[in-house]
Design a protein around this motif. Structure first.
Motif, PDB file in Angstrom:
ATOM      1  N   GLY A 146     133.111  20.249  49.053  1.00  0.00           N
ATOM      2  CA  GLY A 146     132.037  20.831  48.268  1.00  0.00           C
ATOM      3  C   GLY A 146     132.254  20.576  46.795  1.00  0.00           C
ATOM      4  N   PRO A 147     131.588  21.349  45.913  1.00  0.00           N
ATOM      5  CA  PRO A 147     131.821  21.213  44.470  1.00  0.00           C
ATOM      6  C   PRO A 147     133.305  21.344  44.127  1.00  0.00           C
ATOM      7  CG  PRO A 147     129.891  22.556  44.866  1.00  0.00           C
ATOM      8  CD  PRO A 147     130.518  22.321  46.219  1.00  0.00           C
ATOM      9  N   ILE A 148     133.992  22.265  44.834  1.00  0.00           N
ATOM     10  CA  ILE A 148     135.453  22.295  44.768  1.00  0.00           C
ATOM     11  C   ILE A 148     135.969  21.702  46.073  1.00  0.00           C
ATOM     12  CG2 ILE A 148     137.522  23.729  44.679  1.00  0.00           C
ATOM     13  CD1 ILE A 148     136.062  25.711  42.960  1.00  0.00           C
ATOM     14  N   THR A 149     136.659  20.589  45.966  1.00  0.00           N
ATOM     15  CA  THR A 149     137.194  19.914  47.147  1.00  0.00           C
ATOM     16  C   THR A 149     138.710  20.039  47.145  1.00  0.00           C
ATOM     17  OG1 THR A 149     135.360  18.330  47.166  1.00  0.00           O
ATOM     18  CG2 THR A 149     137.315  17.734  48.415  1.00  0.00           C
ATOM     19  N   VAL A 150     139.240  20.395  48.300  1.00  0.00           N
ATOM     20  CA  VAL A 150     140.685  20.593  48.440  1.00  0.00           C
ATOM     21  C   VAL A 150     141.220  19.619  49.480  1.00  0.00           C
ATOM     22  CG1 VAL A 150     142.518  22.233  49.025  1.00  0.00           C
ATOM     23  CG2 VAL A 150     140.471  23.029  47.807  1.00  0.00           C
ATOM     24  N   TYR A 151     142.312  18.962  49.147  1.00  0.00           N
ATOM     25  CA  TYR A 151     142.909  17.949  50.016  1.00  0.00           C
ATOM     26  C   TYR A 151     144.312  18.372  50.449  1.00  0.00           C
ATOM     27  CZ  TYR A 151     139.395  15.055  47.619  1.00  0.00           C
ATOM     28  OH  TYR A 151     138.235  14.561  47.082  1.00  0.00           O
ATOM     29  N   ARG A 152     144.696  17.874  51.613  1.00  0.00           N
ATOM     30  CA  ARG A 152     146.066  18.029  52.107  1.00  0.00           C
ATOM     31  C   ARG A 152     146.735  16.660  52.031  1.00  0.00           C
ATOM     32  NH1 ARG A 152     144.899  19.781  56.894  1.00  0.00           N
ATOM     33  NH2 ARG A 152     145.224  21.997  56.542  1.00  0.00           N
ATOM     34  N   LEU A 153     147.849  16.579  51.303  1.00  0.00           N
ATOM     35  CA  LEU A 153     148.533  15.300  51.121  1.00  0.00           C
ATOM     36  C   LEU A 153     150.006  15.435  51.475  1.00  0.00           C
ATOM     37  CD1 LEU A 153     148.055  12.347  49.926  1.00  0.00           C
ATOM     38  CD2 LEU A 153     149.236  13.233  47.910  1.00  0.00           C
ATOM     39  N   TYR A 154     150.465  14.566  52.373  1.00  0.00           N
ATOM     40  CA  TYR A 154     151.873  14.558  52.778  1.00  0.00           C
ATOM     41  C   TYR A 154     152.646  13.541  51.954  1.00  0.00           C
ATOM     42  CZ  TYR A 154     150.457  17.266  56.841  1.00  0.00           C
ATOM     43  OH  TYR A 154     149.957  18.248  57.662  1.00  0.00           O
ATOM     44  N   GLY A 155     153.867  13.887  51.613  1.00  0.00           N
ATOM     45  CA  GLY A 155     154.739  12.943  50.957  1.00  0.00           C
ATOM     46  C   GLY A 155     155.138  11.832  51.914  1.00  0.00           C
ATOM     47  N   LEU A 156     155.525  10.683  51.350  1.00  0.00           N
ATOM     48  CA  LEU A 156     155.935   9.540  52.170  1.00  0.00           C
ATOM     49  C   LEU A 156     157.453   9.557  52.352  1.00  0.00           C
ATOM     50  CD1 LEU A 156     153.700   6.788  50.511  1.00  0.00           C
ATOM     51  CD2 LEU A 156     153.201   8.179  52.530  1.00  0.00           C
ATOM     52  N   PRO A 157     157.929   9.444  53.600  1.00  0.00           N
ATOM     53  CA  PRO A 157     159.367   9.528  53.865  1.00  0.00           C
ATOM     54  C   PRO A 157     160.045   8.161  53.795  1.00  0.00           C
ATOM     55  CG  PRO A 157     158.197   9.381  55.925  1.00  0.00           C
ATOM     56  CD  PRO A 157     157.144   9.315  54.838  1.00  0.00           C
ATOM     57  N   THR A 158     161.324   8.169  54.052  1.00  0.00           N
ATOM     58  CA  THR A 158     162.058   6.926  54.242  1.00  0.00           C
ATOM     59  C   THR A 158     162.668   6.922  55.631  1.00  0.00           C
ATOM     60  OG1 THR A 158     163.852   5.515  53.410  1.00  0.00           O
ATOM     61  CG2 THR A 158     164.190   7.881  53.297  1.00  0.00           C
ATOM     62  N   ALA A 159     162.860   5.745  56.171  1.00  0.00           N
ATOM     63  CA  ALA A 159     163.475   5.637  57.498  1.00  0.00           C
ATOM     64  C   ALA A 159     164.851   4.991  57.397  1.00  0.00           C
ATOM     65  CB  ALA A 159     162.583   4.804  58.419  1.00  0.00           C
ATOM     66  N   VAL A 160     165.420   5.012  56.170  1.00  0.00           N
ATOM     67  CA  VAL A 160     166.716   4.366  55.950  1.00  0.00           C
ATOM     68  C   VAL A 160     167.762   5.432  55.626  1.00  0.00           C
ATOM     69  CG1 VAL A 160     168.002   2.727  54.547  1.00  0.00           C
ATOM     70  CG2 VAL A 160     165.600   2.272  55.103  1.00  0.00           C
ATOM     71  N   ALA A 161     168.848   5.417  56.374  1.00  0.00           N
ATOM     72  CA  ALA A 161     169.945   6.343  56.120  1.00  0.00           C
ATOM     73  C   ALA A 161     171.253   5.713  56.558  1.00  0.00           C
ATOM     74  CB  ALA A 161     169.716   7.658  56.864  1.00  0.00           C
ATOM     75  N   VAL A 162     172.272   5.875  55.724  1.00  0.00           N
ATOM     76  CA  VAL A 162     173.586   5.307  56.034  1.00  0.00           C
ATOM     77  C   VAL A 162     174.619   6.439  56.033  1.00  0.00           C
ATOM     78  CG1 VAL A 162     175.380   3.683  55.339  1.00  0.00           C
ATOM     79  CG2 VAL A 162     172.951   3.120  54.949  1.00  0.00           C
ATOM     80  N   GLY A 163     175.269   6.649  57.170  1.00  0.00           N
ATOM     81  CA  GLY A 163     176.280   7.700  57.258  1.00  0.00           C
ATOM     82  C   GLY A 163     175.687   9.029  57.684  1.00  0.00           C
ATOM     83  N   ASN A 164     176.545   9.894  58.194  1.00  0.00           N
ATOM     84  CA  ASN A 164     176.101  11.176  58.737  1.00  0.00           C
ATOM     85  C   ASN A 164     175.405  12.061  57.701  1.00  0.00           C
ATOM     86  OD1 ASN A 164     177.137  10.498  61.235  1.00  0.00           O
ATOM     87  ND2 ASN A 164     179.112  11.497  60.873  1.00  0.00           N
ATOM     88  N   LYS A 165     175.911  12.079  56.477  1.00  0.00           N
ATOM     89  CA  LYS A 165     175.332  12.915  55.436  1.00  0.00           C
ATOM     90  C   LYS A 165     173.889  12.514  55.157  1.00  0.00           C
ATOM     91  CE  LYS A 165     175.774  14.302  50.611  1.00  0.00           C
ATOM     92  NZ  LYS A 165     176.515  14.097  49.322  1.00  0.00           N
ATOM     93  N   GLN A 166     173.648  11.211  55.002  1.00  0.00           N
ATOM     94  CA  GLN A 166     172.296  10.732  54.688  1.00  0.00           C
ATOM     95  C   GLN A 166     171.349  10.910  55.885  1.00  0.00           C
ATOM     96  OE1 GLN A 166     172.012   6.865  52.802  1.00  0.00           O
ATOM     97  NE2 GLN A 166     173.866   7.231  51.600  1.00  0.00           N
ATOM     98  N   VAL A 167     171.896  10.744  57.090  1.00  0.00           N
ATOM     99  CA  VAL A 167     171.074  10.955  58.290  1.00  0.00           C
ATOM    100  C   VAL A 167     170.599  12.405  58.346  1.00  0.00           C
ATOM    101  CG1 VAL A 167     171.116  11.092  60.807  1.00  0.00           C
ATOM    102  CG2 VAL A 167     172.072   9.086  59.651  1.00  0.00           C
ATOM    103  N   GLN A 168     171.495  13.344  58.056  1.00  0.00           N
ATOM    104  CA  GLN A 168     171.134  14.763  58.061  1.00  0.00           C
ATOM    105  C   GLN A 168     170.122  15.068  56.957  1.00  0.00           C
ATOM    106  OE1 GLN A 168     172.144  17.129  60.438  1.00  0.00           O
ATOM    107  NE2 GLN A 168     170.411  18.154  59.436  1.00  0.00           N
ATOM    108  N   GLU A 169     170.341  14.474  55.788  1.00  0.00           N
ATOM    109  CA  GLU A 169     169.402  14.642  54.672  1.00  0.00           C
ATOM    110  C   GLU A 169     168.007  14.152  55.066  1.00  0.00           C
ATOM    111  OE1 GLU A 169     170.692  12.630  51.178  1.00  0.00           O
ATOM    112  OE2 GLU A 169     172.149  14.166  50.600  1.00  0.00           O
ATOM    113  N   MET A 170     167.961  12.989  55.725  1.00  0.00           N
ATOM    114  CA  MET A 170     166.688  12.415  56.124  1.00  0.00           C
ATOM    115  C   MET A 170     165.982  13.302  57.143  1.00  0.00           C
ATOM    116  SD  MET A 170     165.898   8.633  57.728  1.00  0.00           S
ATOM    117  CE  MET A 170     166.527   9.059  59.352  1.00  0.00           C
ATOM    118  N   GLU A 171     166.720  13.811  58.113  1.00  0.00           N
ATOM    119  CA  GLU A 171     166.116  14.674  59.136  1.00  0.00           C
ATOM    120  C   GLU A 171     165.588  15.972  58.532  1.00  0.00           C
ATOM    121  OE1 GLU A 171     169.131  15.166  62.079  1.00  0.00           O
ATOM    122  OE2 GLU A 171     168.811  13.177  62.976  1.00  0.00           O
ATOM    123  N   ASP A 172     166.344  16.547  57.616  1.00  0.00           N
ATOM    124  CA  ASP A 172     165.896  17.774  56.944  1.00  0.00           C
ATOM    125  C   ASP A 172     164.647  17.503  56.110  1.00  0.00           C
ATOM    126  OD1 ASP A 172     168.025  19.126  58.054  1.00  0.00           O
ATOM    127  OD2 ASP A 172     169.284  19.012  56.244  1.00  0.00           O
TER     128      ASP A 172
END
Length: 266
Positions: A146-172
């Motif tokens: 309408g005159p006021i339009t509201v959108y839902r926008l998702y951030g874009l992720p990454t599918a690259v992770a090296v090591g357990n710490k980064q894998v956990q970060e990516m999943e979170d």
């Protein structure tokens, strides 16, 4: 002799009638296909069948592309149709019926700077930051139109992770992205910006009907004593940052801004 001739004529016509019936039959949608339409770059509305390429696990994909076939290109004799992939370079928007609910998507220009700052560590984090900064065209889902339009926008992720710490970060991070999209707003076709509770007063100040309801606490999502009290710059910034990913803003928008469009947005 007449009966024999009638039988011969019937035998000849039967296959033709069957073909005609087959040609008139409607294409039966597969489980992941939906009726709807696209708006092409010329602004033309073309009805057909769509297949949303995003899912609950990857809703951001719907902001980038969709599969589509026009009604005029459907061959009802085939169980499977070849749907073409269309992306932000091909569309101004699209819509699809998800059950009885119409989901509409519109091409917007917006750079998700805030999401780019949440890149995380390692090469994956760097890739995510670049993706969110370099992608400024999205087919965002329309929450309120309408005159006021509201959108839902998702951030874009990454599918690259090296090591357990980064894998956990990516999943979170993936869990957060799925559940906390950014809520954007535009009034009368103006600039698209992030929406937070402090914007509600400004967006509705030209509508006495809605403002009166806000001040009289008629909206369950809005308490003027909390939302309109003065804060320091730091306090306002912290409050805004906490709200931007929350369900609170979505509830406010659906309750207050939908009411604005219905009563003062004409």
């Amino acid at each position: 002799m007449f009966k024999k001739l009638l039988c011969i004529v019937s035998f000849v016509l039967l296959p033709l009638l069957s073909v005609a019936q087959d040609a008139d039959q409607e294409y039966e949608l597969r489980s992941n296909e939906k009726e709807g339409w696209i708006i092409n770059k010329k602004g033309e509305k073309i009805e057909g069948v769509l297949r949303l390429m995003g899912s609950e696990d990857s809703p951001w994909v719907n902001q980038q592309k969709v599969r589509f076939i026009a009604k005029s290109d459907i061959d009802p004799s085939k169980k499977r149709q070849k749907l073409k992939v269309l992306d932000v370079d091909d569309l101004k928007g699209y819509a699809a019926y998800d059950g009885d609910v119409l989901r509409e998507f519109e091409l917007i220009k917006y750079t998700n700077v805030r999401e780019s700052s949440r890149g995380g560590s390692g090469i994956g984090g760097s890739i995510k930051s670049i993706k969110n900064l370099s992608n400024s065209n999205h087919i965002a889902e329309v929450m309120i139109k309408g005159p006021i339009t509201v959108y839902r926008l998702y951030g874009l992720p990454t599918a690259v992770a090296v090591g357990n710490k980064q894998v956990q970060e990516m999943e979170d991070d993936l869990k957060r992205l799925r559940s906390t999209p950014s809520i954007l707003v535009s009034k009368n076709g103006g600039k698209i910006e992030e929406l937070n509770s402090s914007d509600m007063k400004k967006l509705t100040e030209d509508c006495e009907y809605v403002r009166a309801k806000m001040l009289n606490k008629k909206y369950t999502s809005y308490d003027p004593d909390k939302e309109e009290k003065k804060r320091s710059k730091m306090g306002a910034l912290l409050k805004s940052e906490m709200e931007l990913d929350g369900e609170k803003i979505q509830k406010m928008a659906l309750e207050i801004l939908t009411d604005y469009n219905a009563n003062c947005g004409k």
